[in-house]
Design an enzyme around this catalytic site. Sequence first.
Site, short mmCIF file in Angstrom:
data_model
loop_
_atom_site.label_atom_id
_atom_site.label_comp_id
_atom_site.label_asym_id
_atom_site.label_seq_id
_atom_site.Cartn_x
_atom_site.Cartn_y
_atom_site.Cartn_z
N GLY A 100 5.61 -4.36 -6.00
CA GLY A 100 5.63 -3.94 -7.47
C GLY A 100 5.87 -2.49 -7.56
O GLY A 100 5.53 -1.59 -6.83
N GLN B 191 6.13 5.50 -11.99
CA GLN B 191 6.32 5.94 -10.56
C GLN B 191 7.43 6.54 -10.14
O GLN B 191 7.70 7.21 -9.12
CB GLN B 191 6.09 4.66 -9.85
N CYS C 258 -0.65 1.03 -3.35
CA CYS C 258 0.19 1.76 -4.30
C CYS C 258 1.42 2.47 -3.66
O CYS C 258 0.74 3.28 -2.77
CB CYS C 258 -0.72 2.28 -5.37
N LEU C 259 2.48 2.14 -4.13
CA LEU C 259 3.62 3.10 -3.51
C LEU C 259 3.28 4.78 -3.71
O LEU C 259 3.90 5.55 -3.06
CB LEU C 259 4.93 2.94 -3.81
N HIS D 297 -2.10 -4.69 -11.78
CA HIS D 297 -1.89 -3.34 -11.38
C HIS D 297 -0.71 -2.48 -11.91
O HIS D 297 -0.63 -1.29 -12.27
CB HIS D 297 -1.86 -3.51 -9.83
N GLU D 298 0.47 -3.35 -12.08
CA GLU D 298 1.86 -2.50 -12.64
C GLU D 298 1.42 -2.12 -14.12
O GLU D 298 1.77 -1.14 -14.65
CB GLU D 298 2.83 -3.53 -12.48
N HIS E 224 -0.46 0.69 -14.51
CA HIS E 224 0.62 2.31 -14.48
C HIS E 224 1.11 2.45 -15.66
O HIS E 224 1.01 3.81 -15.86
CB HIS E 224 1.51 1.93 -13.36
NI NI Z 1 0.90 1.03 -7.96
#
Ligand code: NI
Length: 176
Positions: free
Chosen positions: A49, A54, A98-99, A140-141, A144
């Site tokens: 995701g 991000q 998380c990226l 989660h996304e 963000h």
């Molecule tokens: Ni994340």
Amino acid sequence: MTQMTIRDIIIHPDPRLKAKTDEVSDFDASLKTLADDMLETMYVAPGIGLAAPQVGIMKQMLVMDCIKEDGEAPRPMVLINPSVTWTSEECSTYEEGCLSIPDQYADVERPAEVDVTWQDLNGETQSERFDGLWATCVQHEIDHLNGKLFIDYLKPLKRQMITRKMKKLKRELARA
Ligand code: NI
């Protein structure tokens, strides 16, 4: 043939990861390009995701694909202006990462199932009930898009420890 661009992923801490995002109102070609780039960036990372802030785009948009089995067809999804309209009382716990917080993982408890409504790249309204990893990923996304990270669910000491590690990583990356 579309030319896709891998975008730079912002690493925590960064004010853009703590800010709320703007609703998308123009469903134009640049939005499709952004979606293609975000999917490519996510697959290459690799991740399941990725949310627009991000990559520094402060819009309510996320991409995800939680298909992990080898040989199973990918399911790239693009969700614009998403909102959770129902959550199950039952919760489930996944080890999240998380990226924007590379190599850090922690258990987070969330509703096991959620109904989400969003717009697709044509501006058409879509909705779906997600469960399992998909439910965790979409929550989660969407977090963000509201300036919230999975580490915000952890105890302060654990969160501070991760943030210190990320500051060190960013100093190292800046020197490289
Ligand atoms: Ni994340």
